[in-house]
Scaffold this motif. Sequence first.
Motif, mmCIF file in Angstrom:
data_model
loop_
_atom_site.group_PDB
_atom_site.id
_atom_site.type_symbol
_atom_site.label_atom_id
_atom_site.label_comp_id
_atom_site.label_asym_id
_atom_site.label_seq_id
_atom_site.Cartn_x
_atom_site.Cartn_y
_atom_site.Cartn_z
ATOM 1 N N MET A 1 0.858 -1.196 0.000
ATOM 2 C CA MET A 1 0.000 0.000 0.000
ATOM 3 C C MET A 1 0.887 1.236 0.000
ATOM 4 S SD MET A 1 -3.331 0.674 0.119
ATOM 5 C CE MET A 1 -4.285 2.181 0.208
ATOM 6 N N SER A 2 0.530 2.222 -0.767
ATOM 7 C CA SER A 2 1.301 3.452 -0.858
ATOM 8 C C SER A 2 1.282 4.181 0.481
ATOM 9 C CB SER A 2 0.722 4.354 -1.958
ATOM 10 O OG SER A 2 1.314 5.619 -1.901
ATOM 11 N N SER A 3 2.388 4.876 0.756
ATOM 12 C CA SER A 3 2.475 5.644 1.992
ATOM 13 C C SER A 3 1.774 6.987 1.871
ATOM 14 C CB SER A 3 3.949 5.854 2.363
ATOM 15 O OG SER A 3 4.612 6.561 1.331
ATOM 16 N N GLU A 4 1.240 7.313 0.668
ATOM 17 C CA GLU A 4 0.525 8.555 0.488
ATOM 18 C C GLU A 4 -0.834 8.479 1.186
ATOM 19 O OE1 GLU A 4 0.255 9.222 -3.659
ATOM 20 O OE2 GLU A 4 2.419 9.518 -3.944
ATOM 21 N N VAL B 1 -10.806 1.182 -1.743
ATOM 22 C CA VAL B 1 -10.249 2.396 -2.311
ATOM 23 C C VAL B 1 -9.181 1.993 -3.321
ATOM 24 C CG1 VAL B 1 -8.991 4.532 -1.865
ATOM 25 C CG2 VAL B 1 -10.650 3.701 -0.189
ATOM 26 N N ASP B 2 -9.385 2.420 -4.583
ATOM 27 C CA ASP B 2 -8.424 2.099 -5.646
ATOM 28 C C ASP B 2 -8.147 0.595 -5.693
ATOM 29 O OD1 ASP B 2 -8.239 4.802 -6.231
ATOM 30 O OD2 ASP B 2 -6.515 5.098 -4.888
ATOM 31 N N GLU B 3 -9.227 -0.184 -5.668
ATOM 32 C CA GLU B 3 -9.166 -1.639 -5.749
ATOM 33 C C GLU B 3 -8.380 -2.274 -4.592
ATOM 34 O OE1 GLU B 3 -7.641 -2.696 -9.560
ATOM 35 O OE2 GLU B 3 -9.354 -1.847 -10.648
ATOM 36 N N GLN B 4 -8.251 -1.530 -3.490
ATOM 37 C CA GLN B 4 -7.566 -2.029 -2.289
ATOM 38 C C GLN B 4 -8.569 -2.097 -1.154
ATOM 39 O OE1 GLN B 4 -4.280 -2.944 -1.704
ATOM 40 N NE2 GLN B 4 -4.873 -3.440 0.408
ATOM 41 N N ASP B 5 -8.652 -3.285 -0.510
ATOM 42 C CA ASP B 5 -9.560 -3.425 0.622
ATOM 43 C C ASP B 5 -8.919 -2.844 1.891
ATOM 44 O OD1 ASP B 5 -11.482 -4.635 -0.888
ATOM 45 O OD2 ASP B 5 -10.958 -6.684 -0.298
ATOM 46 N N LEU B 6 -9.598 -1.854 2.445
ATOM 47 C CA LEU B 6 -9.179 -1.255 3.711
ATOM 48 C C LEU B 6 -10.297 -1.453 4.735
ATOM 49 C CD1 LEU B 6 -7.739 2.121 2.339
ATOM 50 C CD2 LEU B 6 -6.437 0.099 3.032
ATOM 51 N N TRP C 1 -4.417 7.898 1.883
ATOM 52 C CA TRP C 1 -5.331 6.961 1.237
ATOM 53 C C TRP C 1 -6.680 7.598 0.929
ATOM 54 C CZ3 TRP C 1 -4.351 2.731 5.487
ATOM 55 C CH2 TRP C 1 -3.038 2.254 5.375
ATOM 56 N N LEU C 2 -7.174 8.412 1.824
ATOM 57 C CA LEU C 2 -8.470 9.057 1.638
ATOM 58 C C LEU C 2 -8.255 10.550 1.440
ATOM 59 C CD1 LEU C 2 -10.508 7.308 4.503
ATOM 60 C CD2 LEU C 2 -10.094 6.510 2.169
ATOM 61 N N SER C 3 -8.752 11.082 0.376
ATOM 62 C CA SER C 3 -8.544 12.502 0.082
ATOM 63 C C SER C 3 -9.379 13.366 1.005
ATOM 64 C CB SER C 3 -8.916 12.784 -1.375
ATOM 65 O OG SER C 3 -10.284 12.453 -1.603
#
Length: 496
Positions: free
Chosen positions: A1-4, A67-72, A6-8
């Motif tokens: 998962m990116s360190s940026e 989010v962006d095809e990633q399950d959180l 995740w939720l805008s």
Amino acid sequence: MSSEQWLSNGFEIETDFKVRSLAQAGEHWQIYKSGGRTLLLVVTNALLDWWSDEGLIEKELFSLLSVDEQDLFYLYSGSDNTIEPVRGGEGPQTKADAISFVHALKDTRKLFPEGSLYSSLFVERYSRLLPLSSKDEGFADEIVLGTWLSGGVTVSVLSFRRLNDLCGWMPTHDLIDVVEFAGFDVPPDSGLLQKPPSPGSSLLRSDEVGQTPQEKEVQANSSTPGSGPSNDSRRSFSLPGRKTLQDFFNEHVVDIIFNPERYQMMGIEFPSGIILHGPPGCGKTFAVDQLVEFICWPSYSIDSNSIGSPYIHETSKKISEVFDKALDNAPSIVIIDEMESFLTDRRSGNSSGVHHVEEVAEFLRRIPEAIKNRVLVIGMTNMIDTIDPAILRRGRFDHIIEVGMPSAEEIRSLLDSLLQNIPKSSDLAVERYVDLLTGKPLSDAAFVVREAARLAAKTGKTALDDVCLEAALSSLPKEQEKRRERIGFIWDEEKD
């Protein structure tokens, strides 16, 4: 998962939560703030599965978010609860916050007895510390608690003095309650580090934790004004052979040190300076040594051997250095021995000029400063009449105590104390030794008993007897007979 992020910002979840900003983040977790007081914890599936497998928290408490095809997975804090990392968080704002964290630490340890919680998230709503790493980083729970209480400084609650300095917002008595509620010990003199309560600080005591309002009301109604706790916390100092001095130290030093709150209410912050004076061998040093051992504070000695110097300004510099060390390690004790060596009256012809005046001035400046900053100052001298009057004024040394040679009663008291735990013969003539030792230093009496015990052990005896005591007594130095000195001429007895 990116360190940026995740939720805008502006991202809405079920119309109940609108992201305002990212508060804190790690590799597998992020915490978001909303427009209100609610926080949102978002974690990866891998981290949540680990917590669930360890039995730390139920996975069903989290909701799925793609989010962006990633399950959180996300979890709300609730408006009156916090979610924050132990390291890098804001730490507690009130005593109630601190107690809540201790509850979470204890509850988590029941489920997760091994492994460090130093890198973990405090989820107050569910009373959990959720670890962020499976590696044992070697940080014990006393460091975990200290780190959170201090707002991120790696400090153990066992280093109470430093922790107290770091937690300036919390009154010391509240901090003591929190640390003790967590199951850790605090030094017996911690009350001396008291700070005035900060505005809005909680007055919740450790004995109120977990009580219902009804229980608190019953406790309040059952207390009478001015009544103290059922178990008296005062400690008593014992000085065998010196009851008067023992009582003085207990009243004017020990009681103030170990019961600070009762005295601070009346404006008494710390014991005043003390001078013990009397002839050599009267027991001044023995009494002070026993008091220092009892209080168990760092102690610093000033005497002619430690600070005397033939160089200009060097003695006053050394005096200042000793006081600086004592202040840095306060509460502590400064012992000024042989005061007559460097504190004689500046007006007398025996003083050694401007440098002596400088040394006395240094003491005049540093003694009040030390007492004000929790340094107990005790002076000793054989010649009180020679001490500079400015040193003896109230505010520097409020108590000037004369210590005479021990009486028969004091010798008897000391012998009884020393012989109490030593096997001794039933016909031991204690009173005989009281008579023989009366007028001698208390240290001589202590030596005789110790030496007699050594001789008894050496000869294989199972009890101390008169033979051993007589042998020990005979080994004391003999008093020198007074002799008439003949100086410069022949003394003629017949012409005298």
